[in-house]
Design a protein around this motif. Structure first.
Motif, PDB file in Angstrom:
ATOM      1  N   TYR A 121       0.830  -1.201   0.000  1.00 18.87           N
ATOM      2  CA  TYR A 121       0.000   0.000   0.000  1.00 18.87           C
ATOM      3  C   TYR A 121       0.866   1.253   0.000  1.00 18.87           C
ATOM      4  CZ  TYR A 121      -4.101  -2.775   1.425  1.00 18.87           C
ATOM      5  OH  TYR A 121      -5.128  -3.667   1.504  1.00 18.87           O
ATOM      6  N   THR A 122       1.891   1.261   0.846  1.00 11.10           N
ATOM      7  CA  THR A 122       2.749   2.432   0.963  1.00 11.10           C
ATOM      8  C   THR A 122       3.462   2.737  -0.351  1.00 11.10           C
ATOM      9  OG1 THR A 122       3.108   2.015   3.322  1.00 11.10           O
ATOM     10  CG2 THR A 122       4.718   3.418   2.206  1.00 11.10           C
ATOM     11  N   MET A 123       4.002   1.699  -0.990  1.00  9.21           N
ATOM     12  CA  MET A 123       4.687   1.910  -2.269  1.00  9.21           C
ATOM     13  C   MET A 123       3.729   2.438  -3.328  1.00  9.21           C
ATOM     14  SD  MET A 123       7.401  -1.250  -2.590  1.00  9.21           S
ATOM     15  CE  MET A 123       6.218  -2.537  -2.220  1.00  9.21           C
ATOM     16  N   ARG A 124       2.512   1.900  -3.342  1.00  7.44           N
ATOM     17  CA  ARG A 124       1.522   2.356  -4.316  1.00  7.44           C
ATOM     18  C   ARG A 124       1.178   3.825  -4.091  1.00  7.44           C
ATOM     19  NH1 ARG A 124      -3.589  -1.382  -4.485  1.00  7.44           N
ATOM     20  NH2 ARG A 124      -1.940  -2.860  -5.022  1.00  7.44           N
ATOM     21  N   THR A 125       1.019   4.216  -2.826  1.00  8.41           N
ATOM     22  CA  THR A 125       0.700   5.604  -2.505  1.00  8.41           C
ATOM     23  C   THR A 125       1.843   6.528  -2.885  1.00  8.41           C
ATOM     24  OG1 THR A 125      -0.696   4.869  -0.665  1.00  8.41           O
ATOM     25  CG2 THR A 125       0.010   7.162  -0.653  1.00  8.41           C
ATOM     26  N   GLN A 126       3.073   6.141  -2.541  1.00 11.62           N
ATOM     27  CA  GLN A 126       4.231   6.970  -2.869  1.00 11.62           C
ATOM     28  C   GLN A 126       4.385   7.143  -4.379  1.00 11.62           C
ATOM     29  OE1 GLN A 126       5.990   8.724  -0.944  1.00 11.62           O
ATOM     30  NE2 GLN A 126       5.599   7.926   1.097  1.00 11.62           N
ATOM     31  N   ARG A 127       4.120   6.080  -5.121  1.00 12.88           N
ATOM     32  CA  ARG A 127       4.229   6.171  -6.579  1.00 12.88           C
ATOM     33  C   ARG A 127       3.236   7.191  -7.131  1.00 12.88           C
ATOM     34  NH1 ARG A 127       2.906   1.242  -7.793  1.00 12.88           N
ATOM     35  NH2 ARG A 127       5.004   0.466  -7.337  1.00 12.88           N
ATOM     36  N   ILE A 129       1.899   9.737  -5.526  1.00 11.08           N
ATOM     37  CA  ILE A 129       2.302  11.080  -5.111  1.00 11.08           C
ATOM     38  C   ILE A 129       3.438  11.593  -5.988  1.00 11.08           C
ATOM     39  CG2 ILE A 129       3.373  12.398  -3.244  1.00 11.08           C
ATOM     40  CD1 ILE A 129       1.814  10.611  -1.288  1.00 11.08           C
ATOM     41  N   ASN A 130       4.398  10.735  -6.298  1.00  7.84           N
ATOM     42  CA  ASN A 130       5.522  11.150  -7.139  1.00  7.84           C
ATOM     43  C   ASN A 130       5.080  11.550  -8.543  1.00  7.84           C
ATOM     44  OD1 ASN A 130       7.289  10.637  -5.040  1.00  7.84           O
ATOM     45  ND2 ASN A 130       7.815   8.576  -5.758  1.00  7.84           N
ATOM     46  N   GLU A 131       3.964  10.977  -8.993  1.00  3.94           N
ATOM     47  CA  GLU A 131       3.471  11.273 -10.339  1.00  3.94           C
ATOM     48  C   GLU A 131       2.393  12.345 -10.355  1.00  3.94           C
ATOM     49  OE1 GLU A 131       2.141   7.506 -11.747  1.00  3.94           O
ATOM     50  OE2 GLU A 131       4.159   6.653 -11.906  1.00  3.94           O
TER      51      GLU A 131
END
Length: 209
Positions: A121-127, A129-131
């Motif tokens: 979940y965290t990686m998906r959210t960070q991705r 946000i970065n985009e």
């Protein structure tokens, strides 16, 4: 408890799997959770392609695929494979962990599995946000990250979960083929977390009362 937001359907659905002890231990690894998620989201793939997406070597990807196959989560896609390259597909569309007795019998595997889901979940959210800055304006406006502090009984929390699931099921389910999606539809992640905070300092609890 479900895996990483991949579904909002019933554990009784034909394309759902309810974790047993063997399955729970097999998924108690972050890479395997991600592999299953990628195959469900994007469709069949090879170890090489999965390794590139996960930034691991193809040998490691093959090892995790074999472990997942042994536990019944993935299987070889014989229609696509050949002697040089094996393709793999997900067997199910969703995973459920709803056996409290199992969680109590396998506490370490349960925690490892849920931590792997949370990391995904965290990686998906960070991705996302970065985009964010490169997203179309309409999609930036549609994004939301909110939290609400509630004080509920366990029965009320269960009712809240069921109401949220009922709302999500009114919307179009994602498939690798994007079947039935209108023009302009994009893949959207809806992540729901209902997490009790049972460790609040006693002094704060007394003040609140």
């Amino acid at each position: 408890m479900t895996d990483h937001g991949d579904t909002f359907y019933s554990p009784d659905a034909e394309d759902a799997v309810v974790l047993d002890a063997k399955g729970l231990r097999a998924l108690a690894h972050p890479v395997r959770v991600q592999v299953v998620g990628l195959l469900r989201k994007h469709g069949p793939s090879t170890a090489t392609r999965l390794a590139e997406l996960l930034n691991i070597n193809s040998g490691a990807a093959s090892y995790h695929l074999r472990r997942l196959a042994a536990a019944g989560f993935v299987q070889e896609d014989t229609e696509r494979g050949n002697a040089r390259e094996r393709w793999w597909r997900a067997v199910h569309r969703s995973t459920f962990l709803d056996d409290l007795d199992l969680a109590e019998r396998e506490p370490e595997a349960t925690v490892a599995y849920l931590q792997s889901v949370a990391a995904t979940y965290t990686m998906r959210t960070q991705r996302a946000i970065n985009e964010l800055q490169t997203m179309p304006r309409a999609w930036r406006a549609a994004c939301d990250m909110s939290d609400w502090a509630l004080r509920l009984t366990s029965q009320e929390a269960t009712a809240l979960r069921e109401e949220l699931w009922a709302v999500v099921t009114r919307y179009r389910r994602d498939t690798p083929e994007a079947a039935g999606a209108p023009e302009g539809a994009e893949r959207v992640s809806v992540i729901v977390q209902i997490l009790p905070e049972l460790d609040a300092p006693q002094g704060q609890e007394d003040d609140a009362r």
